[in-house]
Write an enzyme that holds these catalytic residues in place. Structure first.
Site, short mmCIF file in Angstrom:
data_model
loop_
_atom_site.label_atom_id
_atom_site.label_comp_id
_atom_site.label_asym_id
_atom_site.label_seq_id
_atom_site.Cartn_x
_atom_site.Cartn_y
_atom_site.Cartn_z
N HIS A 58 57.72 54.48 77.97
CA HIS A 58 57.67 55.05 79.32
C HIS A 58 58.38 54.11 80.28
O HIS A 58 58.44 52.89 80.05
CB HIS A 58 56.22 55.25 79.76
CG HIS A 58 55.52 56.34 79.02
ND1 HIS A 58 54.33 56.87 79.47
CD2 HIS A 58 55.83 57.01 77.88
CE1 HIS A 58 53.93 57.81 78.64
NE2 HIS A 58 54.82 57.91 77.66
N GLU A 60 57.56 52.81 83.06
CA GLU A 60 56.75 51.69 83.55
C GLU A 60 56.64 50.58 82.51
O GLU A 60 56.75 49.40 82.84
CB GLU A 60 55.34 52.17 83.94
CG GLU A 60 55.32 53.16 85.08
CD GLU A 60 55.40 54.62 84.64
OE1 GLU A 60 55.01 55.49 85.44
OE2 GLU A 60 55.84 54.90 83.50
N CYS A 88 50.61 57.14 83.63
CA CYS A 88 49.63 57.72 82.70
C CYS A 88 48.59 56.66 82.33
O CYS A 88 48.67 55.50 82.76
CB CYS A 88 50.35 58.22 81.45
SG CYS A 88 50.99 56.89 80.40
N CYS A 91 50.14 53.53 80.53
CA CYS A 91 50.85 52.66 81.47
C CYS A 91 49.89 51.97 82.43
O CYS A 91 50.09 50.82 82.81
CB CYS A 91 51.88 53.47 82.25
SG CYS A 91 53.24 54.07 81.22
#
Length: 196
Positions: A58, A60, A88, A91
């Site tokens: 992801h 992040e 999410c 993360c």
């Protein structure tokens, strides 16, 4: 300090994240993240899930790894993470472990969000029970330029954006406040996807 506790740096960094996501290409979803300290960009990234064939890549996570390498340390204390969509749960745990002091995001994610759904970012119990692992809850600022993030996602792929929106994955503005171009076209979607 502007509306909702945002300042000129917040706006500039979020616009940078939005532009980064929009420039990420058609293959990846347009998630993007910028990590800065004051007004200095430490790292930035887009999703690399499809590119790397790795569901953990992801924006992040990728940006935090780059920031740790750039700073030469595990802790990202004193840094602000700007991301186009609410982090999410995965993360959010990484944000807490990285000790990021502030998180600013555009769209809320009521189904997957580590702030609004799971309350990981705000949970004080994590740092009380395991202070050697989890930092204190960061300051969280949602809804930064949410309308611009919406338009960016719609511009990336109107059909996919409409599906995501109809499924309630992201909390978006409604009514007259919503960008006309981002309003879903239910009849078109229903014709393409029976059962919608």
């Amino acid at each position: 300090m502007g509306a909702a506790g945002f300042d000129a740096i917040d706006e500039r960094m979020m616009r940078r994240a939005i532009a980064l996501g929009a420039g990420g290409g058609r293959r990846e979803l347009p998630f993007a993240c910028v990590i800065c300290r004051d007004d200095e960009v430490i790292a930035e990234a887009t999703n690399a899930v499809r590119r790397d064939q790795d569901v953990t890549r992801h924006a992040e996570i990728v940006a935090m790894a780059k920031a740790r390498r750039a700073l030469g340390r595990r802790s990202l204390s004193g840094c602000t993470l700007y991301t186009t969509v609410e982090p999410c749960a995965m993360c959010s745990f990484a944000i807490r472990e990285s000790r990021i002091g502030r998180v600013v995001y555009g769209l809320r994610s009521p189904l997957m969000g580590g702030d609004s759904k799971w309350s990981i970012l705000a949970d004080p119990e994590l740092s009380r029970a395991m202070p050697e692992v989890f930092g204190a809850p960061p300051e969280v600022r949602p809804d930064m330029l949410a309308g611009e993030v919406e338009r960016s996602w719609f511009g990336w792929n109107p059909l996919i954006w409409s599906i995501i929106r109809m499924r309630g994955c992201f909390a978006v503005r409604h009514g007259a406040d919503a960008p006309a171009a981002a309003r879903p076209r239910r009849r078109i979607l229903r014709s393409l996807f029976p059962g919608f």
